[in-house]
Scaffold this motif. Structure first.
Motif, mmCIF file in Angstrom:
data_model
loop_
_atom_site.group_PDB
_atom_site.id
_atom_site.type_symbol
_atom_site.label_atom_id
_atom_site.label_comp_id
_atom_site.label_asym_id
_atom_site.label_seq_id
_atom_site.Cartn_x
_atom_site.Cartn_y
_atom_site.Cartn_z
ATOM 1 N N GLN A 138 0.816 -1.204 0.000
ATOM 2 C CA GLN A 138 0.000 0.000 0.000
ATOM 3 C C GLN A 138 0.864 1.275 0.000
ATOM 4 N N THR A 139 0.576 2.152 -0.953
ATOM 5 C CA THR A 139 1.271 3.431 -1.032
ATOM 6 C C THR A 139 0.553 4.326 -2.031
ATOM 7 N N ASP A 140 0.730 5.629 -1.871
ATOM 8 C CA ASP A 140 0.231 6.557 -2.885
ATOM 9 C C ASP A 140 1.390 7.112 -3.718
ATOM 10 N N GLU A 146 11.939 0.168 12.276
ATOM 11 C CA GLU A 146 10.941 -0.647 12.978
ATOM 12 C C GLU A 146 9.774 -1.033 12.074
ATOM 13 N N GLU A 147 9.660 -0.389 10.928
ATOM 14 C CA GLU A 147 8.545 -0.665 10.011
ATOM 15 C C GLU A 147 8.825 -1.951 9.228
ATOM 16 N N VAL A 148 8.008 -2.975 9.480
ATOM 17 C CA VAL A 148 8.204 -4.259 8.796
ATOM 18 C C VAL A 148 6.909 -4.801 8.193
ATOM 19 N N THR A 149 5.834 -4.027 8.260
ATOM 20 C CA THR A 149 4.564 -4.508 7.701
ATOM 21 C C THR A 149 4.164 -3.789 6.423
ATOM 22 N N ASN A 150 4.610 -2.563 6.243
ATOM 23 C CA ASN A 150 4.312 -1.800 5.033
ATOM 24 C C ASN A 150 5.619 -1.529 4.292
ATOM 25 N N TRP A 151 5.767 -2.141 3.105
ATOM 26 C CA TRP A 151 7.012 -2.034 2.350
ATOM 27 C C TRP A 151 6.678 -1.808 0.876
#
Length: 220
Positions: free
Chosen positions: A106-108, A195-200
């Motif tokens: 997910q990203t814009d 720490e972000e490991v769910t949104n890539w």
């Protein structure tokens, strides 16, 4: 809009035989070496490597024009990939894989162009923004599953409105090589991004169409 985110007669015969054996041995060694290197590369791709194997990389490893794969998830093009994973990996259903990658992709940020040290962000529905980024080292991360990854980090050279202070690349490689795709993290807090490991958000070359991306994904 601030761009933030929410790694070959008898004497002659004997000589010919010896030469053939030597060539066969050389070929066997080559094939063994090839298999060994292939397995070695697969281990690294899966996140199993030694700290001593990790090397610095430059932004040129990701140079090019890149598109987000998220729109292909949204329009159903990637459903074939999820069905393939469900059949051959077996720990999730196709729908569960799709939900997992929905969160991951997910990203814009539809498009990113990297030219030299300049990174240009193309947000969906907003104007592009460009800035120069310099290398800020790498960090080795250990995941819950026990495998590891490397984030290659670049910092904005000069503060500019609407640009993230840091961008972090992860592409399953741990030494200099041209990327064929990558996951990108961006924001103003270097440590928080680690720490972000769910949104890539994930990017493939912009000259690939949806089916070519499906082919690339299934190959992995």
């Amino acid at each position: 809009m601030v761009l933030t985110q929410g790694a070959s007669v008898l004497a002659v015969s004997l000589l010919a035989l010896a030469g053939g054996q030597s060539a066969a041995a050389s070929q066997d060694e080559h094939e063994h070496s090839h298999d060994h290197n292939h397995d070695h590369d697969e281990d690294i791709y899966a996140g199993y490597f030694e700290d001593s194997q990790v090397e610095d990389r430059s932004l040129s490893d990701w140079e090019g024009d890149w598109q987000s794969v998220y729109p292909y998830l949204e329009n159903g093009t990637l459903d074939e990939v999820f069905a393939h994973k469900a059949k051959h990996e077996g720990d999730k259903t196709a729908d569960e894989y799709k939900a997992y990658y929905e969160t991951g992709y997910q990203t814009d940020m539809d498009r990113i162009v990297i030219d030299g040290q300049t990174v240009t962000f193309h947000p969906d529905g907003d104007e592009e923004r460009s800035g120069e980024y310099t290398y800020d080292g790498y960090e080795i991360l250990t995941y819950e599953a026990g495998n590891r990854g490397v984030r290659y980090i670049f910092e904005l050279a000069e503060d500019a409105d609407g640009l993230p202070q840091y961008i972090q690349f992860s592409d399953h490689a741990i030494f200099p090589t041209d990327a064929d795709h990558f996951h990108l993290y961006w924001g103003d807090d270097r440590d928080a991004l680690l720490e972000e490991v769910t949104n890539w958000p994930t990017y493939y070359p912009s000259d690939l169409d949806g089916q070519e991306i499906v082919h690339e994904m299934r190959a992995h």
